[in-house]
Enzyme design. Structure first.
Site, PDB file in Angstrom:
ATOM      1  N   GLU A   1      46.651  38.075  41.732  1.00  0.00           N
ATOM      2  CA  GLU A   1      45.177  38.099  42.260  1.00  0.00           C
ATOM      3  C   GLU A   1      44.885  36.557  42.649  1.00  0.00           C
ATOM      4  O   GLU A   1      45.442  35.932  42.059  1.00  0.00           O
ATOM      5  CB  GLU A   1      44.261  38.632  41.162  1.00  0.00           C
ATOM      6  CG  GLU A   1      44.578  39.863  40.211  1.00  0.00           C
ATOM      7  CD  GLU A   1      44.286  41.064  41.115  1.00  0.00           C
ATOM      8  OE1 GLU A   1      43.357  41.029  41.839  1.00  0.00           O
ATOM      9  OE2 GLU A   1      45.170  42.157  40.926  1.00  0.00           O
TER      10      GLU A   1
ATOM     11  N   GLY B   1      51.205  39.661  47.078  1.00  0.00           N
ATOM     12  CA  GLY B   1      50.349  40.613  46.332  1.00  0.00           C
ATOM     13  C   GLY B   1      50.734  40.849  44.759  1.00  0.00           C
ATOM     14  O   GLY B   1      50.162  41.976  44.143  1.00  0.00           O
TER      15      GLY B   1
ATOM     16  N   ILE C   1      58.817  51.773  32.553  1.00  0.00           N
ATOM     17  CA  ILE C   1      59.937  51.886  31.629  1.00  0.00           C
ATOM     18  C   ILE C   1      59.305  52.743  30.336  1.00  0.00           C
ATOM     19  O   ILE C   1      58.096  52.339  29.926  1.00  0.00           O
ATOM     20  CB  ILE C   1      60.078  50.448  30.804  1.00  0.00           C
ATOM     21  CG1 ILE C   1      60.564  49.359  31.940  1.00  0.00           C
ATOM     22  CG2 ILE C   1      61.105  50.470  29.841  1.00  0.00           C
ATOM     23  CD1 ILE C   1      60.610  48.123  31.332  1.00  0.00           C
TER      24      ILE C   1
ATOM     25  N   GLU D   1      51.526  55.807  28.551  1.00  0.00           N
ATOM     26  CA  GLU D   1      52.996  55.392  28.729  1.00  0.00           C
ATOM     27  C   GLU D   1      52.865  54.292  30.011  1.00  0.00           C
ATOM     28  O   GLU D   1      53.535  53.335  29.725  1.00  0.00           O
ATOM     29  CB  GLU D   1      54.054  56.492  29.232  1.00  0.00           C
ATOM     30  CG  GLU D   1      55.508  55.873  29.339  1.00  0.00           C
ATOM     31  CD  GLU D   1      56.039  55.454  28.118  1.00  0.00           C
ATOM     32  OE1 GLU D   1      56.557  56.324  27.239  1.00  0.00           O
ATOM     33  OE2 GLU D   1      56.229  54.287  27.903  1.00  0.00           O
TER      34      GLU D   1
ATOM     35  N   GLY E   1      55.012  49.429  32.933  1.00  0.00           N
ATOM     36  CA  GLY E   1      54.872  50.376  34.104  1.00  0.00           C
ATOM     37  C   GLY E   1      55.999  51.493  34.003  1.00  0.00           C
ATOM     38  O   GLY E   1      55.787  52.624  33.115  1.00  0.00           O
TER      39      GLY E   1
ATOM     40  N   ASP F   1      46.847  39.659  29.920  1.00  0.00           N
ATOM     41  CA  ASP F   1      47.366  40.964  30.284  1.00  0.00           C
ATOM     42  C   ASP F   1      48.633  41.131  29.491  1.00  0.00           C
ATOM     43  O   ASP F   1      48.884  42.355  28.964  1.00  0.00           O
ATOM     44  CB  ASP F   1      47.972  40.626  31.845  1.00  0.00           C
ATOM     45  CG  ASP F   1      48.623  42.083  32.220  1.00  0.00           C
ATOM     46  OD1 ASP F   1      48.173  43.058  32.415  1.00  0.00           O
ATOM     47  OD2 ASP F   1      49.824  42.160  32.131  1.00  0.00           O
TER      48      ASP F   1
ATOM     49  N   LYS G   1      45.795  49.882  30.514  1.00  0.00           N
ATOM     50  CA  LYS G   1      45.917  48.865  29.240  1.00  0.00           C
ATOM     51  C   LYS G   1      44.768  48.126  28.700  1.00  0.00           C
ATOM     52  O   LYS G   1      44.851  47.904  27.492  1.00  0.00           O
ATOM     53  CB  LYS G   1      47.253  47.754  29.582  1.00  0.00           C
ATOM     54  CG  LYS G   1      46.774  46.767  30.584  1.00  0.00           C
ATOM     55  CD  LYS G   1      47.955  46.108  31.309  1.00  0.00           C
ATOM     56  CE  LYS G   1      47.211  45.380  32.348  1.00  0.00           C
ATOM     57  NZ  LYS G   1      46.992  46.295  33.545  1.00  0.00           N
TER      58      LYS G   1
ATOM     59  N   VAL H   1      51.801  50.117  29.535  1.00  0.00           N
ATOM     60  CA  VAL H   1      52.627  49.170  29.027  1.00  0.00           C
ATOM     61  C   VAL H   1      54.137  49.258  29.896  1.00  0.00           C
ATOM     62  O   VAL H   1      54.754  49.986  29.981  1.00  0.00           O
ATOM     63  CB  VAL H   1      53.048  48.857  27.587  1.00  0.00           C
ATOM     64  CG1 VAL H   1      54.221  48.063  27.489  1.00  0.00           C
ATOM     65  CG2 VAL H   1      51.750  49.095  26.856  1.00  0.00           C
TER      66      VAL H   1
ATOM     67  N   LYS I   1      49.390  44.143  26.209  1.00  0.00           N
ATOM     68  CA  LYS I   1      50.436  45.214  26.077  1.00  0.00           C
ATOM     69  C   LYS I   1      51.108  44.910  24.860  1.00  0.00           C
ATOM     70  O   LYS I   1      51.593  46.045  24.032  1.00  0.00           O
ATOM     71  CB  LYS I   1      51.466  44.855  27.189  1.00  0.00           C
ATOM     72  CG  LYS I   1      50.860  45.319  28.523  1.00  0.00           C
ATOM     73  CD  LYS I   1      51.613  44.789  29.710  1.00  0.00           C
ATOM     74  CE  LYS I   1      50.845  45.270  31.007  1.00  0.00           C
ATOM     75  NZ  LYS I   1      51.378  44.440  32.113  1.00  0.00           N
TER      76      LYS I   1
END
Lengths: 430, 430
Positions: B190, B187, B136, B129, B134, B201, B105, B132, B205
């Protein structure tokens, strides 16, 4: 060629929507396809009828073959409904090399296999996104978005009328009859609502979804179908107390390559993504081995949502025409279809019984359940309005459908069991 | 040609997932594409590293150009991350006629326009794909499912980490710090979580979604971005009292061809479809003029969900190769981009102030609001823990962003206003 001509068969609600979208969004359609898309012919039942939109009268005809045999028509958009007669028309269109876009779930559920084969044979596209869950692009998601995944479960709220009624019953304590009347007054339900409340409409859509999701040729009569006519306010309340909601749900599951597909009023956890799908909205929940849980939500019907699905299919048809790859993108079902027997279908079940309120009765019932290997997750005993009677609510652990049916058969008429009030499949993610 | 060779660049979590899916679902991939899909080369950082899966060591290389220049490699799958260096590699791949599938992304948000143009110039496919939301398939939905519609609004919960934290804060009264620590332990976040909690982030997207949904070339720096670092448990509780939830939401709207795109912690009605999207799940709500309300829900990240999106793109690449139509399906942005000014961005706003608890203060505040044409929908005054202070919660009617900013600026330091505790955009469907 830089102009594509549509033959629009049907000018009801959805046909009007298609006309509006094509006329209104012409600029975007040209930008996206590089072609002009125009309406060449329109099949109507009555040319003289007054319409809500302005249409060139010369486009209208009452003769289907005037549309089907017009050499200028490249694509047929079928929004007239019906099955047998419509199958003839669609076959005729494909045999003459015309591409077809249809919103007709009845047609596709019954004759989809034959029509898709005919389309492939003649190098034609045949798309039907609008046939399932109206405005939700769920067929594309299954065919393209999850092409590399193995889908193991699909659950669909794919009938808006029944979902509207169940929402009214759950949220506003309306009776079945009152919810139905309201749905009819609002135009959601037909005068004869059997196809909606009886589950047949949903079964057609689940048959289409399973064919695409599981890569098998699913027949409509292989979808087990139970309607929502017997759902009561009491059931809904008991479900709520236990943290469940009742929805008319299409359930399609695949375990070890064995398949089950049904439509029934079932209980799902109130935290399940489908539980908050209310009113006439539709949603399809898809579980894939790789992707995990996904859900697609939107309007299941309506003039413009359905028209949008049709015109989006049309855009794909036109792009394929331009690229010269019409009819070459389809993947026919390639898996062997193995249907589960009732011994292989497992779920939790909710049972509600009226029993004699005396010692030993619960022991008798639990013994019978154990005899059929139905183990109990939860029992609630409540006083009943009749003296000396009690209401018994049992939620089982995962049990086979055949065991539950045997249990119910044995309970029916057993001493101390007054009535089997209801039973529901309880669909969890276990 | 009946075998397609993949050059896999990156063998971290997602790379491993791609490897697993391609190996594990080979039969399905052959059935769907008519081609064998094999891994030809794998770029790794360290060939000697122990791996969780068995891989032919001969496939591994530490030199990107061994992958990029391998004449047998047809498609590059880029899952190594990074922007500048990776841009070089992707350009090099496209210039040599190799198709590219990427999950990146950051790369697509910053260099998408250039890369897509290069792909088209060289007749290559470039799909993304997975970049954005993951698992979907939202990009396909926008590009194909709604191709004939006009999308006027997209709202996205497109960052799982921040949504996980806000869910924990809302449902379990956890503090920001504790929710962050938990996300880090699991996890999800970060060590330096700024890109997640700061909204960058999500902004990347939203930039990709707006480019596709509105047909304009959106730049990342045109997305207004406000993080969730200042969201407090108090704000969340006040929101709940008013029937709202706070989510870090990407909002992209188009009115009269003028566009606004932002990411910010905003309040939405608790009945909104996005309100029940909890934990690390993602969802994108799309409103189209024709289709109305839709929502796409699923996992936003993870090895196999992301890998599924990548391999599904790969299936499309391979089908296109076979049909000879690679690089010909893309529609470049074709609308002129007109960004709204702050005078043209309208929303309701929630303001929380601590003020002197004395007569005339409320009148003074409402007068200032009126001066900037901000009208009030709701005011709640609550006692404050400090003596002679009161807490004032104001929900405005639709107001321009610039008016709210002017009001806040004037409030800051005004007599009788002790503190501006917080303010939030309230996004309704009005």
């Amino acid at each position: 060629m830089n102009k594509v001509k549509i033959g629009l068969m049907g000018m009801g609600t959805v046909g009007t929507g298609v006309y509006r979208l094509i006329e209104g969004h012409q600029d975007d359609l040209v930008k996206q396809t590089g072609m002009e898309i125009g309406i060449g012919r329109i099949l109507v039942q009555n040319r003289e009828k007054k319409r809500t939109i302005d249409i060139d009268q010369d486009l209208l005809t009452e003769d289907p073959y005037t549309v089907l045999q017009d050499p200028d028509v490249d694509v047929i958009v079928e929004v007239m409904g019906g099955v047998d007669q419509t199958r003839e028309y669609v076959l005729a269109a494909l045999e003459q090399g015309k591409h077809v876009v249809t919103a007709n779930k009845d047609l596709m559920a019954v004759h989809g296999g034959e029509l898709l084969e005919t389309a492939a044979k003649h190098g034609c596209d045949l798309f039907y996104e609008a046939s399932v869950a109206g405005g939700i692009p769920i067929l594309r998601a299954l065919v393209e978005g999850f092409s590399s995944d193995r889908i193991t479960k699909m659950m669909g709220i794919v009938n808006g009328t029944s979902n509207y009624m169940l929402t009214k019953m759950s949220q506003e304590d309306e009776s079945y009859e009152s919810a139905l009347k309201e749905a009819q007054d609002l135009g959601y339900a037909e005068a004869n609502p059997i196809s909606d409340v009886g589950g047949l409409d949903a079964a057609r859509k689940m048959s289409i979804l399973s064919t695409l999701g599981f890569h098998v040729g699913m027949n409509l009569d292989e979808v087990e179908c139970k309607g929502m006519e017997d759902v009561t306010l009491n059931d809904i309340k008991y479900a709520q107390d236990l943290g469940y909601v009742i929805k008319l749900i299409g359930i399609a599951k695949q375990d070890d390559e064995r398949i089950e597909v049904s439509v029934e009023p079932a209980m799902i956890k109130d935290s399940h993504p489908l539980a908050s799908v209310n009113g006439v909205f539709n949603a399809v929940y898809v579980y894939g081995e790789a992707v995990g849980e996904t859900m697609f939500y939107g309007p299941g019907a309506g003039e413009l949502p359905t028209a949008n699905a049709i015109v989006s299919d049309l855009v794909t048809v036109v792009k394929n025409m331009k690229l010269g790859v019409s009819g070459r993108g389809m993947v026919a079902p390639y898996r062997e279809k193995k249907l589960k027997t009732d011994d292989e279908i497992f779920a939790k079940y909710f049972l509600r019984l009226v029993v004699d309120d005396q010692s030993g009765v619960l022991a008798q019932i639990t013994k019978r359940l154990a005899a059929y290997e139905v183990s109990i997750e939860q029992v609630i005993q409540k006083p009943h309005e009749l003296e000396h009677k009690a209401e018994l609510i049992i939620v089982t652990h995962q049990s086979s459908k055949s065991s539950i049916h045997k249990v119910l058969k044995e309970f029916d008429g057993l001493e101390h069991i007054d009535t089997i009030k209801s039973y529901y499949r309880v669909e969890t993610n276990e």
